[in-house]
Write a protein that holds these residues in place. Sequence first.
Motif: not given
Length: 401
Positions: A165-176
């Motif tokens: 959950f932590i890893v997948f949540g942080l992936l959103g920063v890259v897309a942003l």
Amino acid sequence: MNRNKAALGMFVILLLSYVVNAMDRQLFSVLAPDVRKALGLTLPQVGLAATVFTLGMGLAGIPTGYLLSRMSRRSVVILGLVIFSAATYLTAYASGMPELLVYRFISGLGEAMQLTALLAIGTTYFLDHRAVAASSLNFTFGIGAVIGPNLGAAILGATRWQTPFIVFGLLGVVALVLIFLFVKPWFTEVRADDQPAAQAAEEGVAETIWARTPMTLALATVFAGLAIYGYLGLYPTYLREALGFTPKEAGLAVSFYGFGALLSLFGGWLGDRYDYRRLLVLSLVVSAISGGILFAGLGKSLAMHILFSFVFGGAISGMVYANLSAGIIKSVMRAKASYASGLFVASLYIPAAFAGYLLGTLKESFGWSTAGVVQVAGCACIAALLSLAAAAGQRRKMAYA
């Protein structure tokens, strides 16, 4: 031509951000047995947690359609991405059922905002290829549905249940960051009235989303959603708890649903070229048959579960999802595209929020096989009948036009 290439490149970036959305959505079902054990949940409770995010998606659908008339589509995409990524991250820190449901619900709000805005962007800019534009979202969902369960299971195998959950949540920063840098308003904010094709007469379409054809298709979407999210919510749990599959085996099997969703571009092309309503009926029948077989008759054969997960995913996600989303949008005037995309999201995801709970309850009363056949196959059959009714109603409307 250069402008169109630039627009396509920006749409690809937006689609990559939707891969993150899909990965977040698919992660929980693989981790559900571990979350259930850690938090002391019952099967219906973890089933509800697996699909309650769709309630957030559904409730946000129509309001987001109206929000798009007041905010830029690009801003709505960004806001949705921030919300669902933060909620996915915080899910790792849930200490009980109430917190878990809140984080899952909030993640659905953000996911719906992003999906509704992306549907409006794609189907408005690429006006002559609306089904392909809509289905490209489900194509990228398929990519995320393949990556999400397998990556989540791999991380789980090396760490603890909170880490994915932590890893997948942080992936959103890259897309942003990619959206901020490369996606421009001239692409995302184009209006239907600005498109040359919009000058053509719009015969046989409704002036409002509340007309008969869009509402019949919306009702078909309700039952299709119950079938899809009954499978997505608890099928991995069925594999692990009833058949004894490992997390990696269950993740592999459900990931082939994602491979089936990769047929979306082909399904969208068929829907643009031929009568999408007939395609819906045929695809829903195939979905009912394959979905029923998945819960009854395959035993412990991993290869057969992989095969029929692919068939089910190809039919209900690659064909049905693609043409229901585009079909509702096609059934109304082009100026109402944002509202139609919101109607589709609401129709799919509000009922789907309870799909996991419903299947869990049916399982406790009748067993896995009966529960799966009743919900997955039965709901797909009802959706097929409603699609048939929508097709008949549209033909009558055209005849009197």
